[in-house]
Design a protein around this motif. Structure first.
Motif, short mmCIF file in Angstrom:
data_model
loop_
_atom_site.label_atom_id
_atom_site.label_comp_id
_atom_site.label_asym_id
_atom_site.label_seq_id
_atom_site.Cartn_x
_atom_site.Cartn_y
_atom_site.Cartn_z
N VAL A 150 31.10 42.27 31.24
CA VAL A 150 31.60 40.91 30.62
C VAL A 150 32.65 40.79 30.23
O VAL A 150 33.48 39.74 29.67
CB VAL A 150 30.64 40.61 29.39
N THR A 151 33.84 42.03 30.68
CA THR A 151 35.05 41.71 30.22
C THR A 151 35.84 42.27 31.30
O THR A 151 36.93 42.89 31.14
CB THR A 151 35.45 42.87 29.04
N ASP A 152 35.45 41.87 32.59
CA ASP A 152 36.39 42.12 33.97
C ASP A 152 37.62 41.98 33.66
O ASP A 152 38.64 42.88 34.02
CB ASP A 152 35.64 41.38 34.99
N ARG A 153 38.24 40.67 33.16
CA ARG A 153 39.63 40.68 33.05
C ARG A 153 40.41 41.28 32.23
O ARG A 153 41.47 41.81 32.63
CB ARG A 153 39.91 38.99 32.73
N LEU A 154 39.66 41.80 31.22
CA LEU A 154 40.28 42.97 30.25
C LEU A 154 40.46 44.32 31.20
O LEU A 154 41.66 45.06 31.23
CB LEU A 154 39.52 43.14 29.14
N ALA A 155 39.36 44.59 31.77
CA ALA A 155 39.49 45.72 32.59
C ALA A 155 40.49 45.67 33.57
O ALA A 155 41.31 46.92 33.88
CB ALA A 155 38.24 46.41 33.03
N LYS A 156 40.65 44.86 34.43
CA LYS A 156 41.41 44.74 35.39
C LYS A 156 43.04 44.96 34.87
O LYS A 156 43.64 45.29 35.50
CB LYS A 156 41.52 43.21 35.97
#
Ligand code: NA
Ligand code: NA
Ligand code: NA
Lengths: 374, 123, 374, 123, 374, 123
Positions: A244-250
């Motif tokens: 749910v936090t792909d953009r943060l991980a990226k």
């Protein structure tokens, strides 16, 4: 005319010392290894360039180097000495790491613990050579084979040794394919090397999400000093696995990781000014660092053989060597070594388990040292 | 106000400053020049010695076509293809699928660990 | 009722001074030039918006502006005054710059040196107008036509003049297509403008890799004060050209560069509060800045003509004007100017060589000033 | 130099340090082990209870094919497709076109606001 | 043996208090809501993980937590307490926000003002419960339903309450779909809910460019304290809409936003150590926060009905509820609620106007408080 | 506890705070309103004056189709195309291939310098 002389005196040519030339040669070698041999280029290239820049002499008083209060390089270096960069790098690494192999094979975790004997053995060795407790701990951690962990511990316990410890750690990590195979050959027999392992089972998304949470809490409870490193590593991993936090991980795994890597490596390189670096202590650190890697490798191999005495499904003892971490280099070394003896025996994923466990293991070890010596 | 210039050693500072800038850049120019020279000499010796694989030497540099004309449309197509390719392969991915050869039962796997490790060798 | 009055007194309307309105108009012009004329939008847009925000009046004591200890804007501004942002921006620029044209034509390097006469000439002019040594040096560097270099030098030598110097530098860089052509017309004849140059030779990857290393070491040895700027510029370039650290180069040249650009430009804009900015000194700086650009252009043009007296393969003297840097604007100005006289004479790549050499040249000049005046 | 080791409690520090490291990792191993156990038990109970939609359960995990062989070309094609897809859909976009169903006069619109808000539900 | 005991004493297990366990359970709930319910995952996930990490006990003296001078977490937390992260986050949000709907419907701006009554009502309520002026203002701002604004104001006025205020703000923002619908049902009748509104008119590029400039200047003039927040929000938006600085807008809206979000959320989570967090004040803050959201929603709804008394083209009063901001959640709640009564009545774009106006409104309210109480 | 409210001038603060918030947003609303007015007036005058190129005016804004219906599939296809296009052209590239017109011997070149310089004009 006076001004011209004054200006000529300020040039680096006028102040160049032999030590600087030696260090610049070392920097050149690091750059060569990074580009031509492709040894850890993301780290050795900026470090090598930093060594070059850090050994340009200048009239003292100018605020230029990492040790000059207020200089630009000193501001960047503060990110290293304050211990900020390593946890941020771990955040990024966590968001790129897949712990599936570890989750599917809990017993491999122990191999990641066994290899940490390199840390504590070297700690004893460093004490033996006369280093203080804090210094010895920082030197020992080289055997953890994790750059950020080594730099973090040194920044907390022995900032004066940060340069040589960081260089030693990264150099030996780059030399893993040279250091480990002979020990593997020595300590395993042909039959052991050919042991095949069952393919790892599928890991569900739920397990992958719970893993970083559980590991962070347990590791931090048992060794609170590991909070910064393990906490950030697992936060990064949770950002990735939660879905749910792909953009943060990226973002954590790309630009944040890259920028911290550039600045940390360059600043560490700059910190190796000849007058600070070229000491007998540095020589001792390099010798102990090599010892550390070897003991860690041996520890992992022998513990795997020990475990086989009790296990029904034998593990291939070679994967014990991957417990030193140096992710994923030592796992690759295991893979290649095993393929040499059985061209269909793919150990990579099996070796990844102790490999990433080793990262956690050495962060815990660092936490223990912080708890005792700070 | 000329006194201010003189009191501050303005002229000698400017002169010697300009001198340093020129010496610095002349040094760099010489370095490049000599480097070119060495590179050319080496190349000549190599060429005389043996005919070796030229493709290897050229590396990733763009070959200039000399007189040969390439239709503009093709140039555009090529550049778009290169852009797409680099976009796909040179940008850091969060995780990556990799398929190994060999027995599939033992080797179909996926790894997300790509950090800082000689990855360029393998590809 | 008292509280209401108190609140009304805190509004900006109650404190708006004429100076603020003048500055806000200037900010508006900068935004207009950026968006409608597309002059250096990446810099002028945030600067112009910063000028607007920096001239909102507020009751003193509130921690809001860049000069108020502890305010958010002051924290961002510290990245400017500490000299941190410019080298980071140079790191990014380095990772985007292709030095091939320079490598293939070493003699163009001298044109990048010649144009620096604008810096030293203006330094003398500023002394003549009564500025101190440190101030005069910071004003002179405007002629280097490199925003980050100007800001870096000012932050080190004359932080009190940082605002006007930065604004002047970026304004004139934006006006290069207006300032340079008349001088080109004046100082070259028709025959010279039509000189065609041989296509640049191919540059090997090896040369591209060695170039940043050699330049950084030589430039830093001759002018250690240039260490921060040249070192970071060349580190960025090495990350790009090495071919083994693409991800680092990409991050340095995208987000790191962008974020530093936004914060630096905005903070510089905010620093132009009317009471600090609207002084006779600022007027002097703007006048000297224009002089600086013109002298630099003339220096480059004339030196190119001088070189032609000794060269067999004549160079087109127009490319001398590109020595001021303002990368790649002045190179484009040269290209367009030359096309006007011979529609098949493409000078862009030839002009890029002195253009990027000018960046190195003015960084070295800044290094000289730092060495003398710090 | 052994005095230095002893004076600094070297051996007991090393020993207890190693002990902590082992206890920490054993705890983690146990946690994973028990977690696996629970997960497997739950699955068995569920399987006995009712045959439910398996596709839903598997989530985004990659299914391993067991003995079945997939031609290498297809694997490459699939991985490229997955890369392209994730590149298109998982990367944060600056702004995004969205088309709603219903009366077009009332609904053709565009929004750029995507920050931090349960966006994953809608898609 | 002594050393072993000493080490065991340093483990977290030896110091674990009931408060820590309670807080860790709360952290677990936050993570659960983020992943399973997908409530504000970008914020609740790192906050929840931070709560876990912040409640690992350790022997005092070790520099590990956010309140320990010199620890890594304290350095990150400084980005929160100094007020730096919220404006940077607003910069990123601005570069992702489309104000078209607001520009096309100026009267909706008033709805964004009306909902701010929640802020001032709660401020009174907090005074009533005995909080100081600065604390009451910080608690009231929860009703602004903007995380960064709440954190910014608390950091400036009541840093000691930052943890509970931030957690309350984000929790209630996540619960908007639960809190608002009952109030909507209570305060509107069936006919009102079915009011259809004219499609918003097309907005030109010129308007979109002028909008952020005008808003920033006006808002900052009327409430200079809003300079940092509104200034950065509108700078981000200008970077996006200008069309000439796409790369800056993209970097601000991706990595910068993400990294600041991770670090801010995690640090805020870490700041909730049980001994600091589990107080009666926190309970009061949570109660007042809920009140705040409800009053704000009611204010928006009733003001919309009031406006309808004077308007020829009636507005659907439901969109008044979106004035609380919580972008874009409350606008979505409005859309879903209205669809329930008329499946072709799409209010989303109409609700976006008060929604983003609410962001500006609460930033102005924060500015007012800063002006009075600092 | 009402004393605390009164002692802190709570009511007048709240009231005047609400006042400021309203005045601020009313000012903004008025600005938008007048701006709209001016824009519309200008447009009318222009339309009366001469029929000018409308495509130029509309700029990058999305044209709304009024009553005309577009098949949903086409909308999806268009939005994917726009995404791909913006992905290719608006994202900062590390280096970029550019091909100039004119004599190829003299002009086939490649540059990586793209920073901060009116690049938008050329394209
Ligand atoms: Na390790
Ligand atoms: Na220059
Ligand atoms: Na709000």
């Amino acid at each position: 005319m006076d001004v011209i002389f004054k200006i000529i005196e300020t040039t680096g040519f006028a102040n160049l010392a032999v030590g600087n030339l030696i260090m610049m040669a070392i920097g050149g070698v690091a750059i060569f290894l990074a580009i031509v041999k492709k040894y850890e280029p993301l780290l050795l290239l900026p470090i090598g360039f930093g060594v070059l820049m850090g050994n340009i002499p200048y009239t003292s008083g100018l605020p230029l180097g990492v040790y000059d209060e207020g200089s630009v390089f000193s501001i960047i270096y503060k990110g290293v000495t304050s211990g900020l960069f390593p946890p941020l790098i771990f955040l990024g690494i966590g968001s790129l790491t897949d712990f599936s192999s570890l989750i599917s094979s809990p017993k491999s975790v122990l191999l990641g613990a066994a290899a940490q004997i390199g840390i504590f053995g070297t700690y004893l060795g460093a004490l033996f050579l006369g280093f203080t407790n804090a210094e010895a701990a920082s030197i020992g951690i080289i055997g953890g084979a994790d750059g950020p962990t080594s730099i973090f511990l040194s920044s907390q316990l022995a900032p004066q040794l940060l340069g040589p410890i960081a260089i030693a750690a990264y150099s030996y990590m780059a030399l893993v394919p040279v250091i480990q195979p002979p020990l593997m050959k020595l300590l395993t027999n042909d039959k052991e090397r050919k042991i095949r392992m069952n393919p790892p089972r599928m890991v569900t998304k739920k397990e992958k999400i719970l893993f970083p949470i559980i590991v962070a809490v347990l590791a931090a409870l048992i060794a609170p000093g590991a909070l910064s490193l393990v906490g950030m590593l697992m936060l990064g991993n949770l950002l990735k696995e939660s879905g749910v936090t792909d953009r943060l991980a990226k973002s954590a795994g790309s630009v944040l990781l890259d920028v911290c890597t550039i600045l940390l490596s360059f600043a560490v390189g700059c910190s190796t000014q000849a007058d600070v670096f070229l000491t007998s202590k540095s020589l001792g650190i390099f010798a102990l660092g090599l010892l550390s890697f070897m003991v860690a490798t041996i520890g992992g191999l022998l513990f795997a053989k020990l475990m086989n005495l009790f296990l029904k499904n034998k593990i291939n003892p070679l994967i014990g060597a991957a417990g030193v971490s140096a992710v994923p280099d030592s796992a690759r070394v295991v893979q290649h070594f095993a393929l040499h003896y059985d061209k269909d025996n793919h150990l990579l994923m099996h070796a990844m388990a102790p490999n990433v466990a080793g990262v956690i293991g050495s962060a815990v070890a660092a936490g223990v040292f912080i708890a005792i010596f700070r | 106000m000329l006194e201010n210039v003189i009191a501050n050693n303005g002229f000698s500072t400017a002169l010697s400053g300009m001198l340093i800038v020129f010496s610095g850049l002349v040094l760099i120019a010489l370095a490049i020049y000599f480097f070119n020279l060495i590179s050319q000499t080496t190349k000549k010796i190599e060429q005389n010695g043996e005919k070796h694989n030229e493709a290897e030497e050229s590396g990733p540099a763009l070959a200039f076509m000399g007189d040969e004309k390439i239709p503009e449309d093709e140039l555009v197509a090529i550049s778009v293809a290169i852009e797409l390719y680099s976009r796909l392969h040179f940008e850091p991915l969060q995780s990556e699928l990799t398929f190994l050869h060999g027995e599939l039962t033992n080797s179909g796997w996926k790894t997300g660990i790509k950090y800082g490790q000689r990855q360029s060798i393998q590809r």
